[in-house]
Design a protein around this motif. Structure first.
Motif, PDB file in Angstrom:
ATOM      1  N   GLU A  76       1.282  13.297  -7.396  1.00 43.69           N
ATOM      2  CA  GLU A  76       1.300  12.962  -8.822  1.00 43.69           C
ATOM      3  C   GLU A  76       2.496  12.090  -9.198  1.00 43.69           C
ATOM      4  O   GLU A  76       2.351  11.094  -9.925  1.00 43.69           O
ATOM      5  N   ARG A  77       3.681  12.441  -8.711  1.00 41.67           N
ATOM      6  CA  ARG A  77       4.887  11.692  -9.110  1.00 41.67           C
ATOM      7  C   ARG A  77       4.800  10.247  -8.642  1.00 41.67           C
ATOM      8  O   ARG A  77       5.069   9.317  -9.395  1.00 41.67           O
ATOM      9  N   MET A  78       4.366  10.060  -7.401  1.00 45.04           N
ATOM     10  CA  MET A  78       4.282   8.690  -6.871  1.00 45.04           C
ATOM     11  C   MET A  78       3.312   7.871  -7.721  1.00 45.04           C
ATOM     12  O   MET A  78       3.585   6.718  -8.048  1.00 45.04           O
ATOM     13  N   ILE A  95       0.860  -1.193   0.000  1.00 48.24           N
ATOM     14  CA  ILE A  95       0.000   0.000   0.000  1.00 48.24           C
ATOM     15  C   ILE A  95       0.890   1.234   0.000  1.00 48.24           C
ATOM     16  O   ILE A  95       1.715   1.411   0.912  1.00 48.24           O
ATOM     17  N   LEU A  96       0.741   2.073  -1.021  1.00 45.35           N
ATOM     18  CA  LEU A  96       1.386   3.391  -1.018  1.00 45.35           C
ATOM     19  C   LEU A  96       0.417   4.307  -0.274  1.00 45.35           C
ATOM     20  O   LEU A  96      -0.701   4.537  -0.758  1.00 45.35           O
ATOM     21  N   GLY A  97       0.790   4.747   0.918  1.00 40.31           N
ATOM     22  CA  GLY A  97      -0.173   5.329   1.826  1.00 40.31           C
ATOM     23  C   GLY A  97      -0.141   6.839   1.920  1.00 40.31           C
ATOM     24  O   GLY A  97       0.234   7.534   0.985  1.00 40.31           O
ATOM     25  N   PHE A 154       3.132  -1.433   4.198  1.00 40.34           N
ATOM     26  CA  PHE A 154       2.623  -0.060   4.098  1.00 40.34           C
ATOM     27  C   PHE A 154       3.819   0.839   3.851  1.00 40.34           C
ATOM     28  O   PHE A 154       4.896   0.635   4.414  1.00 40.34           O
ATOM     29  N   SER A 155       3.620   1.862   2.994  1.00 44.32           N
ATOM     30  CA  SER A 155       4.729   2.745   2.663  1.00 44.32           C
ATOM     31  C   SER A 155       4.367   4.222   2.807  1.00 44.32           C
ATOM     32  O   SER A 155       3.330   4.679   2.306  1.00 44.32           O
ATOM     33  N   TYR A 156       5.228   4.952   3.521  1.00 47.93           N
ATOM     34  CA  TYR A 156       5.136   6.411   3.630  1.00 47.93           C
ATOM     35  C   TYR A 156       6.329   7.029   2.905  1.00 47.93           C
ATOM     36  O   TYR A 156       7.408   6.439   2.852  1.00 47.93           O
ATOM     37  N   THR A 173      -2.268   6.842  -2.399  1.00 45.29           N
ATOM     38  CA  THR A 173      -1.699   8.152  -2.075  1.00 45.29           C
ATOM     39  C   THR A 173      -2.714   9.238  -2.382  1.00 45.29           C
ATOM     40  O   THR A 173      -3.774   9.008  -2.967  1.00 45.29           O
ATOM     41  N   HIS A 174      -2.392  10.428  -2.010  1.00 42.82           N
ATOM     42  CA  HIS A 174      -3.238  11.606  -2.152  1.00 42.82           C
ATOM     43  C   HIS A 174      -3.363  11.969  -3.631  1.00 42.82           C
ATOM     44  O   HIS A 174      -2.423  11.749  -4.399  1.00 42.82           O
ATOM     45  N   PRO A 175      -4.507  12.509  -4.056  1.00 46.97           N
ATOM     46  CA  PRO A 175      -4.679  12.885  -5.464  1.00 46.97           C
ATOM     47  C   PRO A 175      -3.628  13.856  -5.985  1.00 46.97           C
ATOM     48  O   PRO A 175      -3.420  13.948  -7.185  1.00 46.97           O
ATOM     49  N   GLY A 232      10.098   6.503   3.376  1.00 44.83           N
ATOM     50  CA  GLY A 232      11.123   7.104   2.516  1.00 44.83           C
ATOM     51  C   GLY A 232      10.858   6.798   1.055  1.00 44.83           C
ATOM     52  O   GLY A 232      10.155   5.827   0.740  1.00 44.83           O
ATOM     53  N   GLY A 233      11.442   7.637   0.178  1.00 42.75           N
ATOM     54  CA  GLY A 233      11.277   7.383  -1.255  1.00 42.75           C
ATOM     55  C   GLY A 233      11.914   6.059  -1.660  1.00 42.75           C
ATOM     56  O   GLY A 233      12.754   5.506  -0.958  1.00 42.75           O
ATOM     57  N   PHE A 234      11.497   5.566  -2.829  1.00 48.44           N
ATOM     58  CA  PHE A 234      12.062   4.301  -3.339  1.00 48.44           C
ATOM     59  C   PHE A 234      13.291   4.559  -4.215  1.00 48.44           C
ATOM     60  O   PHE A 234      14.083   3.653  -4.475  1.00 48.44           O
TER      61      PHE A 234
HETATM   62  P1  NAP Z   1       4.737  13.030  -4.773  1.00 53.37           P
HETATM   63  O1  NAP Z   1       5.116  14.440  -5.003  1.00 53.37           O
HETATM   64  O2  NAP Z   1       3.840  12.346  -5.727  1.00 53.37           O
HETATM   65  O3  NAP Z   1       6.037  12.112  -4.646  1.00 53.37           O
HETATM   66  C1  NAP Z   1       7.345  12.650  -4.566  1.00 53.37           C
HETATM   67  C2  NAP Z   1       8.261  11.498  -4.186  1.00 53.37           C
HETATM   68  O4  NAP Z   1       7.993  11.125  -2.833  1.00 53.37           O
HETATM   69  C3  NAP Z   1       7.982  10.211  -4.971  1.00 53.37           C
HETATM   70  O5  NAP Z   1       8.573  10.232  -6.236  1.00 53.37           O
HETATM   71  C4  NAP Z   1       8.565   9.173  -4.034  1.00 53.37           C
HETATM   72  O6  NAP Z   1       9.970   9.240  -4.008  1.00 53.37           O
HETATM   73  C5  NAP Z   1       8.117   9.704  -2.684  1.00 53.37           C
HETATM   74  N1  NAP Z   1       6.833   9.175  -2.233  1.00 53.37           N
HETATM   75  C6  NAP Z   1       5.622   9.748  -2.347  1.00 53.37           C
HETATM   76  N2  NAP Z   1       4.683   9.023  -1.718  1.00 53.37           N
HETATM   77  C7  NAP Z   1       5.333   7.940  -1.215  1.00 53.37           C
HETATM   78  C8  NAP Z   1       4.927   6.799  -0.448  1.00 53.37           C
HETATM   79  N3  NAP Z   1       3.660   6.645  -0.038  1.00 53.37           N
HETATM   80  N4  NAP Z   1       5.878   5.869  -0.117  1.00 53.37           N
HETATM   81  C9  NAP Z   1       7.155   6.044  -0.499  1.00 53.37           C
HETATM   82  N5  NAP Z   1       7.620   7.101  -1.195  1.00 53.37           N
HETATM   83  C10 NAP Z   1       6.702   8.032  -1.540  1.00 53.37           C
HETATM   84  O7  NAP Z   1       4.138  12.849  -3.294  1.00 53.37           O
HETATM   85  P2  NAP Z   1       3.750  13.982  -2.231  1.00 53.37           P
HETATM   86  O8  NAP Z   1       2.678  14.826  -2.775  1.00 53.37           O
HETATM   87  O9  NAP Z   1       5.044  14.574  -1.747  1.00 53.37           O
HETATM   88  O10 NAP Z   1       3.108  13.082  -1.080  1.00 53.37           O
HETATM   89  C11 NAP Z   1       3.960  12.422  -0.180  1.00 53.37           C
HETATM   90  C12 NAP Z   1       3.106  11.640   0.775  1.00 53.37           C
HETATM   91  O11 NAP Z   1       2.190  12.506   1.448  1.00 53.37           O
HETATM   92  C13 NAP Z   1       2.285  10.552   0.115  1.00 53.37           C
HETATM   93  O12 NAP Z   1       2.190   9.460   1.015  1.00 53.37           O
HETATM   94  C14 NAP Z   1       0.924  11.183  -0.007  1.00 53.37           C
HETATM   95  O13 NAP Z   1      -0.114  10.212  -0.007  1.00 53.37           O
HETATM   96  C15 NAP Z   1       0.867  12.012   1.243  1.00 53.37           C
HETATM   97  N6  NAP Z   1      -0.025  13.153   1.107  1.00 53.37           N
HETATM   98  C16 NAP Z   1       0.240  14.068   0.142  1.00 53.37           C
HETATM   99  C17 NAP Z   1      -0.647  15.146   0.034  1.00 53.37           C
HETATM  100  C18 NAP Z   1      -0.410  16.225  -0.983  1.00 53.37           C
HETATM  101  O14 NAP Z   1      -1.088  17.251  -0.907  1.00 53.37           O
HETATM  102  N7  NAP Z   1       0.504  16.027  -1.916  1.00 53.37           N
HETATM  103  C19 NAP Z   1      -1.751  15.233   0.904  1.00 53.37           C
HETATM  104  C20 NAP Z   1      -1.964  14.237   1.873  1.00 53.37           C
HETATM  105  C21 NAP Z   1      -1.087  13.182   1.963  1.00 53.37           C
HETATM  106  P3  NAP Z   1      10.920   8.331  -4.969  1.00 53.37           P
HETATM  107  O15 NAP Z   1      10.789   8.929  -6.333  1.00 53.37           O
HETATM  108  O16 NAP Z   1      12.287   8.455  -4.366  1.00 53.37           O
HETATM  109  O17 NAP Z   1      10.378   6.926  -4.916  1.00 53.37           O
END
Ligand code: NAP
Ligand code: 3Y8
Length: 260
Positions: free
Chosen positions: A76-78, A5-7, A28-30, A71-73, A47-49
């Protein structure tokens, strides 16, 4: 079977509980974005992968058979990496997400009556467009978009920003006028009404996250007749999606006990 689960969302946590209760093998992954992420009832990695290659290597090493992108909408990158890695390895992928919020229309009540009037949304398609939308005289603006995009609003230093962050930032936000609150959701209508009233908020900026965990601010804005700058979600690649935990369980081949 082994699920990853990507959480990072309310739905991801609900799914983790459902899998743990059914003793379905899962991880589960954060990303590691906040200092103390909510504990999960599954073995958890933080942590990132390391991009698509890192994710693919992890999926192979852990012999993951089913990948759930919960993950959250706006993550986008994840989500894009999940699609690419699942395709490369031929692993089943399902996105557990939630519908976007839609503006509610009033029932003709007088402005100021709690919940009597419609939403006052101005939809924009990016953080930058939200900054541009804040033209006009100085206001007290609730920026309920987290920490990662605050710097963009330094282009509009005339406003007083009310910020809500999960963690105290190491450096003060680059906004000359701001009030900082530290809180994590899910939030409540009562709490968000109090926040808006206490800080004299005149306008909100938020992401169209959907779901229940962050919707309280919209209900509170509606009750107080406040305008909202609503940032639409980024486009994501096509993938199998659902909004329901039961669909995920059926997809995993674990029919739910359909109690009455
Ligand atoms: P993102 O911009 O799509 O991802 C950036 C990088 O963070 C990804 O390429 C990956 O790194 C790493 N990553 C993101 N989600 C991950 C996960 N669940 N497990 C392991 N690595 C993860 O993501 P983001 O918007 O920064 O969100 C990060 C986390 O916060 C996610 O779990 C998301 O569900 C949560 N969240 C985000 C928002 C929001 O507004 N963006 C709101 C609520 C919760 P690598 O490329 O190194 O693998
Ligand atoms: C690290 C893990 C659960 C999940 C709870 C949901 C609800 C509460 C509402 C507002 C909006 C915001 C923000 C928000 C909400 C839920 C959900 C959700 C919005 C945690 C969490 C992690 C994160 C990361 C964090 C971001 C930030 C965004 C705060 C856990 C608490 C604004 C999104 O300081 C930072 O770097 C924070 C970064 C990504 C967006 C941003 O750009 O700053 N979420 N939030 C996840 C990881 O490391 O992988 O501790 O629970 C999770 C939750 N936050 O199980 O109950 O389901 O969305 N999260 C937005 O919607 O705009 C707050 O204040 O009104």
């Amino acid at each position: 079977m082994k699920v990853l689960i990507l959480g990072g969302t309310t739905e991801a946590s609900a799914l983790a509980r459902a899998l743990a209760e059914r003793e379905i093998p899962a991880l589960f992954s954060y990303a590691g974005r906040v200092t103390a992420p909510k504990p999960q009832p599954l073995p958890t990695r933080v942590g990132g992968f390391g991009g698509v290659d890192g994710l693919a290597a992890f999926l192979a090493a852990e012999r993951i058979t089913h990948l759930v992108d919960a993950t959250h909408p706006f993550a986008e990158r994840m989500s894009r990496h999940a699609v690419a890695a699942a395709e490369r390895l031929g692993i089943a992928l399902l996105a557990l997400t939630r519908p976007p919020w839609a503006p509610q229309h009033g029932d003709g009540g007088k402005p100021g009556d709690c919940g009597q009037q419609g939403d006052r949304w101005q939809r924009v398609d990016s953080i930058g467009a939200a900054v541009s939308a804040l033209s006009g005289p100085p206001q007290r603006v609730l920026l309920a978009i987290g920490r990662m995009h605050l710097a963009a609003f330094a282009a509009r230093p005339e406003h007083h920003y009310v910020l809500r962050l999960v963690d105290l930032p190491v450096d003060p936000p680059p906004l000359p006028r701001h009030t900082l609150t530290v809180d994590r959701g899910p939030f409540t209508l009562e709490g968000d009404l109090a926040l808006l009233r206490e800080h004299g908020v005149e306008r909100l900026v938020c992401k169209n996250a959907g779901g229940a965990g962050a919707a309280a601010k919209l209900e509170a804005a509606r009750a107080l007749g406040l305008p909202v700058v609503m940032i639409d979600r980024p486009a994501l690649p096509p993938r199998l999606e659902t909004h329901a935990i039961d669909d995920v369980l059926e997809w995993l081949g674990h029919m739910t006990d359909r109690g009455v």
